[in-house]
Design a protein around this motif. Structure first.
Motif, PDB file in Angstrom:
ATOM      1  N   HIS A  18      16.578  17.534   6.569  1.00 58.14           N
ATOM      2  CA  HIS A  18      16.205  18.890   6.141  1.00 58.14           C
ATOM      3  C   HIS A  18      17.287  19.887   6.557  1.00 58.14           C
ATOM      4  N   ASN A  35       8.906  18.025   6.881  1.00 58.93           N
ATOM      5  CA  ASN A  35       9.395  19.285   6.357  1.00 58.93           C
ATOM      6  C   ASN A  35       9.671  19.083   4.869  1.00 58.93           C
ATOM      7  N   MET A  47      11.984  19.839   3.061  1.00 54.31           N
ATOM      8  CA  MET A  47      13.377  19.557   2.716  1.00 54.31           C
ATOM      9  C   MET A  47      13.838  18.175   3.186  1.00 54.31           C
ATOM     10  N   THR A  48      12.951  17.373   3.732  1.00 58.14           N
ATOM     11  CA  THR A  48      13.330  16.050   4.230  1.00 58.14           C
ATOM     12  C   THR A  48      13.650  15.123   3.061  1.00 58.14           C
ATOM     13  N   PRO A  92      15.034  25.864   6.150  1.00 55.78           N
ATOM     14  CA  PRO A  92      13.879  24.985   6.006  1.00 55.78           C
ATOM     15  C   PRO A  92      12.713  25.300   6.946  1.00 55.78           C
TER      16      PRO A  92
END
Length: 117
Positions: free
Chosen positions: A19, A71, A73-74, A110
């Motif tokens: 992320h 998260n 954005m991972t 993030p």
């Protein structure tokens, strides 16, 4: 839902710390605008080893009912299922009340809107 006791059983696989790496990638050059204009084809799919190589992928194996929180954005993917059983999974995407679709700030930061602590 069923237990996943070994890798390569259709489980979620994620890249730890990706992320932050992806957030940095979005802040470089015009990457964020390329993705906004042309979609996911502009994501760095062919740079996986270069971007995430320091952090090997983690296979999320567990028991039926286990929950993995990531998260948004991972970087992640689903492993091939080489086992004999059908793999079922349930995915939910959570957001807070202030979520605005199309807002690019969470891609650049993030942890925006995450309450930690």
């Amino acid at each position: 839902l069923s237990d996943i006791s070994e890798p390569m059983s259709g489980e979620l696989v994620l890249y730890p710390k990706s992320h932050g790496v992806l957030s940095k990638w979005f802040r470089e050059g015009n990457n964020i605008e390329q993705v906004r204009q042309f979609g996911v084809t502009q994501l760095p799919h062919n740079q996986t080893d270069e971007l995430f190589g320091k952090f090997p992928p983690v296979h999320c194996i567990g028991r039926a009912g286990d929950v993995f929180l990531l998260n948004h954005m991972t970087a992640h993917f689903v492993a091939p299922n080489t086992g004999p059983d059908v793999r079922y999974a349930v995915y939910f995407r959570l957001s807070n009340a202030g979520f605005v679709e199309g807002d690019i700030e969470p891609m650049l930061n993030p942890w925006k809107d995450w309450v930690i602590g």
